[in-house]
Design a protein around this motif. Structure first.
Motif, short mmCIF file in Angstrom:
data_model
loop_
_atom_site.label_atom_id
_atom_site.label_comp_id
_atom_site.label_asym_id
_atom_site.label_seq_id
_atom_site.Cartn_x
_atom_site.Cartn_y
_atom_site.Cartn_z
N GLY A 163 0.79 -1.22 0.00
CA GLY A 163 0.00 0.00 0.00
C GLY A 163 0.82 1.27 0.00
N ALA A 164 2.10 1.19 0.32
CA ALA A 164 2.94 2.39 0.30
C ALA A 164 3.30 2.74 -1.13
CB ALA A 164 4.22 2.15 1.10
N THR A 165 3.17 4.02 -1.48
CA THR A 165 3.48 4.50 -2.82
C THR A 165 4.28 5.78 -2.73
OG1 THR A 165 1.42 3.55 -3.67
CG2 THR A 165 2.49 5.21 -5.04
N MET A 166 5.34 5.84 -3.51
CA MET A 166 6.14 7.06 -3.66
C MET A 166 5.94 7.53 -5.09
SD MET A 166 7.64 7.61 -0.76
CE MET A 166 8.61 8.98 -1.34
N SER A 167 5.57 8.79 -5.28
CA SER A 167 5.33 9.32 -6.62
C SER A 167 6.24 10.50 -6.87
CB SER A 167 3.88 9.78 -6.77
OG SER A 167 3.00 8.69 -6.61
N VAL A 168 6.77 10.58 -8.09
CA VAL A 168 7.56 11.72 -8.52
C VAL A 168 6.83 12.31 -9.73
CG1 VAL A 168 9.78 12.52 -9.40
CG2 VAL A 168 9.70 10.68 -7.71
N PHE A 169 6.39 13.57 -9.60
CA PHE A 169 5.68 14.28 -10.66
C PHE A 169 6.58 15.37 -11.20
CE2 PHE A 169 2.39 12.87 -7.70
CZ PHE A 169 1.50 12.25 -8.53
N CYS A 170 6.66 15.48 -12.51
CA CYS A 170 7.36 16.58 -13.16
C CYS A 170 6.38 17.20 -14.15
CB CYS A 170 8.62 16.10 -13.87
SG CYS A 170 9.52 17.44 -14.69
N THR A 171 6.09 18.50 -13.97
CA THR A 171 5.16 19.19 -14.86
C THR A 171 5.82 20.44 -15.43
OG1 THR A 171 4.24 20.45 -13.02
CG2 THR A 171 3.13 18.39 -13.58
N TRP A 172 5.45 20.78 -16.67
CA TRP A 172 6.00 21.97 -17.32
C TRP A 172 5.01 22.57 -18.32
CZ3 TRP A 172 7.60 17.01 -18.19
CH2 TRP A 172 7.41 16.51 -19.47
N ASN A 173 3.75 22.45 -18.09
CA ASN A 173 2.72 22.94 -19.00
C ASN A 173 2.59 24.46 -18.87
OD1 ASN A 173 0.64 23.13 -20.79
ND2 ASN A 173 -0.92 22.30 -19.42
#
Length: 184
Positions: A163-173
């Motif tokens: 159930g543990a989740t690590m997320s990396v988001f990269c946005t440039w819109n």
């Protein structure tokens, strides 16, 4: 006495045949499923973006020698997620506990390569003034990974199966790339 020996031999042969047949059946069903060993995420190196092909490329096992240009010319093919969840907890202690999301400032120079380590794995991005490229994503042992790419964003999720989740988001819109690391 001889009759008991014949029964013991017959029982041993029948048991051996049943175990062999069961092992073969389970092996056949399980091959090609989530229990296969993990595979490395493919990274293709090319001359894209007008940069030379003789620039050094770094990996997790080999460091490129320092050079005048800190940017790498690595680009990445579309990955397939590594479906290898595990119920065993990681032997590494978590780097940080659950908390607020961290956000980085926009990159100072075009083509800057930055690494974002998390307790689930490491993401390496090449950040330009108005875009970003995923250079590499490597899960920690006992963690699985899933990657989504879009013309305006990149998302990498690391899951440990419990159930543990690590997320990396990269946005440039419409703005310089920003990177956010979220522990869920």
């Amino acid at each position: 006495m001889q009759r008991g020996l014949v029964h013991a031999i017959a029982w041993s042969l029948a048991t051996g045949a049943a175990v062999t047949l069961s092992w073969w059946g389970v092996h056949t069903v399980m091959s090609g499923t989530a229990y296969d060993p993990p595979r490395a995420v493919p990274i293709s190196v090319g001359a894209g973006g007008g940069q030379g092909t003789d620039a050094p490329v770094s990996s997790s096992t080999h460091r490129a020698p320092p050079s005048a240009s800190p940017s790498a010319t690595a680009s990445r093919a579309t990955p397939t997620p590594s479906p290898r969840p595990s119920r065993r907890p990681s032997s590494r202690p978590p780097a940080t506990g659950p908390g607020p999301a961290k956000s980085s400032a926009p990159p100072a120079a075009a083509g800057e390569v930055k690494s974002y380590p998390t307790r689930g794995g490491r993401v390496v991005l090449e950040l330009a003034d108005d875009s970003a490229k995923l250079v590499a994503a490597t899960p920690e042992p006992d963690w699985s990974m899933q990657v989504w790419t879009n013309p305006e964003w990149i998302r990498v999720d690391f899951s440990d199966g419990s159930g543990a989740t690590m997320s990396v988001f990269c946005t440039w819109n419409g703005h310089p790339p920003t990177v956010e690391v979220v522990d869920q």
